[in-house]
Write an enzyme that holds these catalytic residues in place. Structure first.
Site, PDB file in Angstrom:
ATOM      1  N   ASN A   1       0.827  -1.210   0.000  1.00 44.31           N
ATOM      2  CA  ASN A   1       0.000   0.000   0.000  1.00 44.31           C
ATOM      3  C   ASN A   1       0.861   1.261   0.000  1.00 44.31           C
ATOM      4  O   ASN A   1       1.818   1.369   0.738  1.00 44.31           O
ATOM      5  CB  ASN A   1      -0.882   0.020   1.245  1.00 44.31           C
ATOM      6  N   GLU A  17       8.410  -5.210  -1.008  1.00 47.42           N
ATOM      7  CA  GLU A  17       7.319  -4.227  -0.871  1.00 47.42           C
ATOM      8  C   GLU A  17       7.832  -2.819  -1.161  1.00 47.42           C
ATOM      9  O   GLU A  17       7.150  -2.013  -1.772  1.00 47.42           O
ATOM     10  CB  GLU A  17       6.678  -4.292   0.518  1.00 47.42           C
TER      11      GLU A  17
HETATM   12  N1  TRP Z   1       0.970  -7.525  -3.560  1.00 48.98           N
HETATM   13  C1  TRP Z   1       1.324  -8.388  -2.467  1.00 48.98           C
HETATM   14  C2  TRP Z   1       2.774  -8.730  -2.690  1.00 48.98           C
HETATM   15  O1  TRP Z   1       3.124  -9.532  -3.498  1.00 48.98           O
HETATM   16  C3  TRP Z   1       0.510  -9.637  -2.435  1.00 48.98           C
HETATM   17  C4  TRP Z   1      -0.609  -9.676  -1.467  1.00 48.98           C
HETATM   18  C5  TRP Z   1      -0.589  -9.321  -0.182  1.00 48.98           C
HETATM   19  C6  TRP Z   1      -1.902 -10.213  -1.681  1.00 48.98           C
HETATM   20  N2  TRP Z   1      -1.789  -9.596   0.406  1.00 48.98           N
HETATM   21  C7  TRP Z   1      -2.604 -10.128  -0.492  1.00 48.98           C
HETATM   22  C8  TRP Z   1      -2.523 -10.736  -2.785  1.00 48.98           C
HETATM   23  C9  TRP Z   1      -3.912 -10.587  -0.385  1.00 48.98           C
HETATM   24  C10 TRP Z   1      -3.833 -11.199  -2.685  1.00 48.98           C
HETATM   25  C11 TRP Z   1      -4.517 -11.119  -1.485  1.00 48.98           C
HETATM   26  O2  TRP Z   1       3.644  -8.141  -2.144  1.00 48.98           O
HETATM   27 ZN    ZN Z   2       4.505  -8.220  -4.708  1.00 52.00          ZN
END
Ligand code: TRP
Ligand code: ZN
Length: 883
Positions: A273, A306
């Site tokens: 985020n 991240e």
């Molecule tokens: N974007 C996240 C990552 O790869 C992945 C992720 C975190 C996610 N929480 C999630 C994907 C919940 C699906 C549902 O760093």
């Molecule tokens: Zn990711």
């Protein structure tokens, strides 16, 4: 087809149906009133129709929302103006440009799916990727809708002193009745999946980072107050990641603050985020007494991952979820590069390749096989896969190899500059790399469209008269569900030819004037390629696919002696490991066959000698030696069997381990002693390697079933000042029937039962014990208070560990492992479909087993399929598995 009645297939979303949205949301002003019983949300949206789009109904996404009111340009709408179903809210007619104010009520305390706004350890937090924002408010919940967010949070000050959201804090203060508020503004337009909110009782550590252009960024890590002494490693990792992205990719951070919050209940590893990462506490909390070296390394990697998303994902995001690998494949590649720079690059590569070949190759050979850019899905959460992530990273790595570091950097510079603030496709990523380098990746793009693992069949012929070495490489790729025909891939094949002393011969092809020294990258494009190398003075030993230059299966006939030669001498350290590894695979497969045919096991002296040489050879990189001494996992071996036989694999594996232990006992003992720790724990590559090798030696010595060694192991368990050595001792004791085992488990529990992350280790270790009574113990553990069905870490630690990492017990032919898993899938599905769907995937390869096991696994799949209210997450996987 399926006879089960309840499987009316869920709605499928197709890439080919993508349409640019009719409406745009430019700003969103959110107001949250958080209360323990329920939360109300007022959302004010500035919406306009895209230029050229015809007037059409506005369809907002929703899931489990209670609608309180809607106003359009200040006018209250009534039920004739809109229509609601379980998934959406449709406004029949709207002007070209307007303001919508919607009030919604939700119940975060009942949210066990951990998607949307939920409560973890009495704190509020959110998870919006992929489609969680629609569980907070009505919205065009798709990544190509990029809006500017302001977020006001109101909550009781005593219970929720900390109120966080994306961007900068622009106002805060007190309200009546003990409430307070905070208002946050994120200056960067973003897709809804990057929205975040956190409220609760949290402590923080703070630090700062000065960017290369001299801006000061405040860094904060928020955790539950009792964890405040476990944040330093995460903070140090964050600062290293920020510096690395500036150095290697020229990417600076863009807000004045970067916040990370750790929560105990989280479906995945962490979430990027904007300005407010939310992490599974597993990937933040560490101190030497509670976290292992591996934990430390994962934390550094995930923090990097991240952080790197801020550019590869946030500043440039995905147009739609079929493009997921655009951000995930690229970001995994970036975090792999970062981690490689922190220790031994060879060892990092070995780990990543092992992971890919164990899990991704499996996925590619089963019912869920999909290209890194899938064509369709029922539930997008099922496509956060090792294919999209890790194979996606391999595809980016190949582009990196084809362009070289400088060309690749030119390409990524162009990509970030050209698409900053946009939601784009993988095709646009590849085009930037092409444009910056004048390259043509039209054939290469097949890697995005075609599923399956290509296979290379290589053979070499030496001609002593002409002094030539002719290498022929054929490529094929097996059919995958809905893709029977495959075109040849564009594959970089890194290789060297070794002379009799192990030096790389200079390589010159016909028509070339000067030879190339060292590793050379050949490009395969046709189904069959022939390379003729000139001036080769004698028959060389080929070292192919160096550093695993492409995600393929390579078949090349080498003798045991040639493999041992490569293990001892290859100039490419990755391929040294690979040679030993392939020899081990071959030996184990022979032992498996012997076991199945009732023949007695025989030792392979060549292999034992080669391993002994590595062990005593004064190799400086101890982590490398550790990997060279580690046998291919049981899991990985099953990949090579037409009909998987877990019992035979287990027995062969055990025989070879014991055999190595018996034959090299003195070397293992001597090494174990010589690597004894003298200084206090430090997290440095050298110490990590030392501990890893020492504990590997201990593991082998424990195979000897010698009470004195049990005692020695118990002493290590008692005396260790760090979790790495403690866990190493405990996890090998746990296989035994010794009194030390029960004693150690008990002591460990008494010491750590208050620490949930440490208890996860305690659960996992017991779940992967080779003892035949393991399932009984696992069932007992599910009844203990340290286990919680609503916490994904607990489910993974106990149930996941047993079903995925204890093949011989899970696949017991009485079927009890299978019905145990079936029970838990059904218990979990109503609580947390994402986690239930991950577990049900364990059955995906049911067709690869013998008849008896097939029937038993299929029974469980059908039992699940027959439940009327199954989630579409689980349903999609079960349907694909059974069809
Ligand atoms: N974007 C996240 C990552 O790869 C992945 C992720 C975190 C996610 N929480 C999630 C994907 C919940 C699906 C549902 O760093
Ligand atoms: Zn990711």
């Amino acid at each position: 087809m399926l006879e089960t009645k309840n499987l009316n297939s869920p709605k499928i979303v197709y890439l080919k149906d993508y349409k640019i949205p009719d409406y745009q949301i430019t700003t969103i002003d959110l107001h949250f009133h958080l209360k323990a019983e329920h939360t109300t949300i007022r959302s004010q949206l500035a919406i306009s129709r895209y230029l050229g789009a015809k007037p059409s109904p506005l369809v907002l996404d929703s899931e489990e929302l209670e609608l309180l009111s809607i106003k359009l340009n200040g006018q209250i709408l009534t039920e004739k103006d809109y229509q609601q179903d379980t998934k959406s809210l449709t406004l029949h007619s709207v002007p070209d440009q307007f303001t919508l104010v919607i009030e919604t009520r939700i119940y975060p305390q009942h949210n066990t799916a951990l998607s949307g706004l939920y409560i973890s350890s009495n704190n509020f937090c959110t998870q919006c990727e992929a489609e969680g924002f629609r569980r907070i408010t009505y919205f065009l919940d798709r990544p190509d809708i990029m809006a500017r967010y302001t977020t006001t949070i109101v909550a009781n000050k005593a219970s929720y002193p900390v109120l966080l959201s994306n961007g900068n804090l622009i106002a805060h203060g007190d309200h009546a009745h003990g409430d307070h508020f905070a208002k946050w503004e994120d200056p960067f337009p973003k897709p809804s999946y990057l929205f975040a909110l956190v409220a609760g009782t949290l402590s923080k550590i703070e630090d700062e980072f000065i960017t290369s252009s001299g801006r000061k960024v405040t860094l904060s890590i928020y955790v539950q107050p009792h964890n405040i002494d476990k944040c330093e490693h995460a903070m140090a990792s964050l600062k290293r990641a920020m510096a690395w992205d500036e150095q290697v990719y020229g990417r600076e951070y863009d807000l004045d603050n970067y916040m990370i919050v750790a929560v105990d209940d989280f479906n995945m590893g962490a979430m990027e985020n904007k300005g407010l990462n939310i992490f599974n506490s597993k990937y933040i909390l560490a101190k030497p007494e509670t976290a292992t070296d591996t934990d430390y390394q994962y934390i550094e990697g995930v923090i990097g991952h991240e952080y790197f998303h801020n550019w590869s994902g946030n500043r440039v995001t995905c147009r739609d979820w079929f493009q997921l690998s655009l951000k995930e494949g690229f970001t995994v590649f970036r975090d792999q590069q970062f981690s490689a720079s922190r220790g031994s690059p060879t060892v990092k590569r070995i780990q990543d390749v092992n992971h890919l070949r164990t899990y991704q190759f499996k996925e590619d050979s089963g019912p869920m096989a999909h290209p890194i850019r899938p064509e369709s899905y029922a539930e997008i959460n099922n496509f956060y896969t090792t294919t999209v992530y890790e194979k996606g990273a391999e595809v980016v790595r190949m582009l990196y190899q084809l362009l070289g570091p400088k060309g690749f950097r030119k390409g990524t510079d162009l990509y970030f500059n050209r698409h900053d603030g946009q939601a784009v496709t993988t095709d646009e990523f590849v085009r930037s790399l092409e444009d910056a380098n004048n390259a043509d990746f039209s054939q290469f793009r097949l890697w995005y469209r075609q599923a399956g693992t290509p296979e290379l069949h290589a053979s070499g012929v030496y001609d002593p008269k002409k002094n030539t070495y002719t290498l022929t490489v054929k490529q094929t790729c097996q059919a995958t569900p809905s893709q029977s025909h495959k075109d040849p891939f564009h594959i970089p094949l890194a290789l060297g030819l070794l002379d009799s002393k192990g030096n790389d011969l200079p390589l010159r092809l016909a028509g070339e004037s000067t030879p190339i020294a060292g590793t050379r990258v050949m490009e395969l494009r046709q189904a069959e390629e022939v390379f003729i190398f000139k001036d080769i003075p004698h028959k060389p030993i080929p070292s192919l696919l160096r550093n695993f230059s492409a995600p393929v299966k390579l078949h090349l006939n080498l003798s045991d002696e040639e493999r041992c030669f490569l293990l001892a001498h290859d100039s490419n350290n990755f391929n040294r490991w690979e040679a030993g590894h392939q020899l081990a695979v071959k030996i184990l497969l022979n032992l498996i066959r012997d076991y199945q045919q009732g023949k007695p096991f025989q030792l392979n002296l060549t292999f034992i000698a080669a391993i002994g040489k590595i062990l005593t050879g004064n190799e400086p990189d101890k982590a490398f030696v550790t990997h060279a001494l580690t046998l291919p996992s049981e899991h990985y071996l099953s990949e090579f069997m037409a009909i998987i036989d877990p019992e035979a694999i287990y027995q062969a594996h055990r025989f070879l381990r014991q055999n190595l232990a018996e034959n090299l006992k003195d070397s293992f003992s001597a090494m174990y002693e010589s690597l004894r720790q003298t200084d206090p724990y430090r997290f440095t590559p050298k110490d990590i390697g030392r501990r890893a090798l020492r504990n590997t030696c201990l593991g082998y010595l424990m195979e000897l079933n010698d009470p004195d060694i049990y005692h020695q192991c118990f002493q290590q368990f008692i005396q260790a000042d760090n979790m790495t050595d403690t866990i190493a001792a405990l996890s090998t004791l746990v296989h035994t029937e010794s009194p030390e085992r029960d004693n150690a488990l008990h002591i460990f529990y008494e010491k750590w039962h208050q620490d949930p992350l440490v208890m996860d280790k305690w659960l996992s270790i017991q779940a992967i014990s080779r003892r035949p009574d393991t399932l009984k113990i696992v069932k007992q553990l599910t009844q203990r208070s340290v286990f919680k069905l609503t916490n994904p870490n607990k489910v993974r630690a106990l149930i996941g560990a047993f079903c995925q990492h204890n093949p011989v017990n899970f696949h017991a032919t009485n079927g009890e492992g299978y019905s145990f898993l079936g029970d838990y899938i059904l218990k979990l599905d109503p609580l947390n479909p994402q986690i239930a769907a991950r577990l049900v995937s364990v059955f995906n390869l049911w067709r690869r087993y013998d008849n008896k096991r097939q029937i038993l696994m299929k029974e469980q799949l059908e039992r699940i399929a027959n439940v009327s209210k199954i989630s579409k997450d689980v349903q999609e996987i079960v349907i694909k598995s059974l069809n």
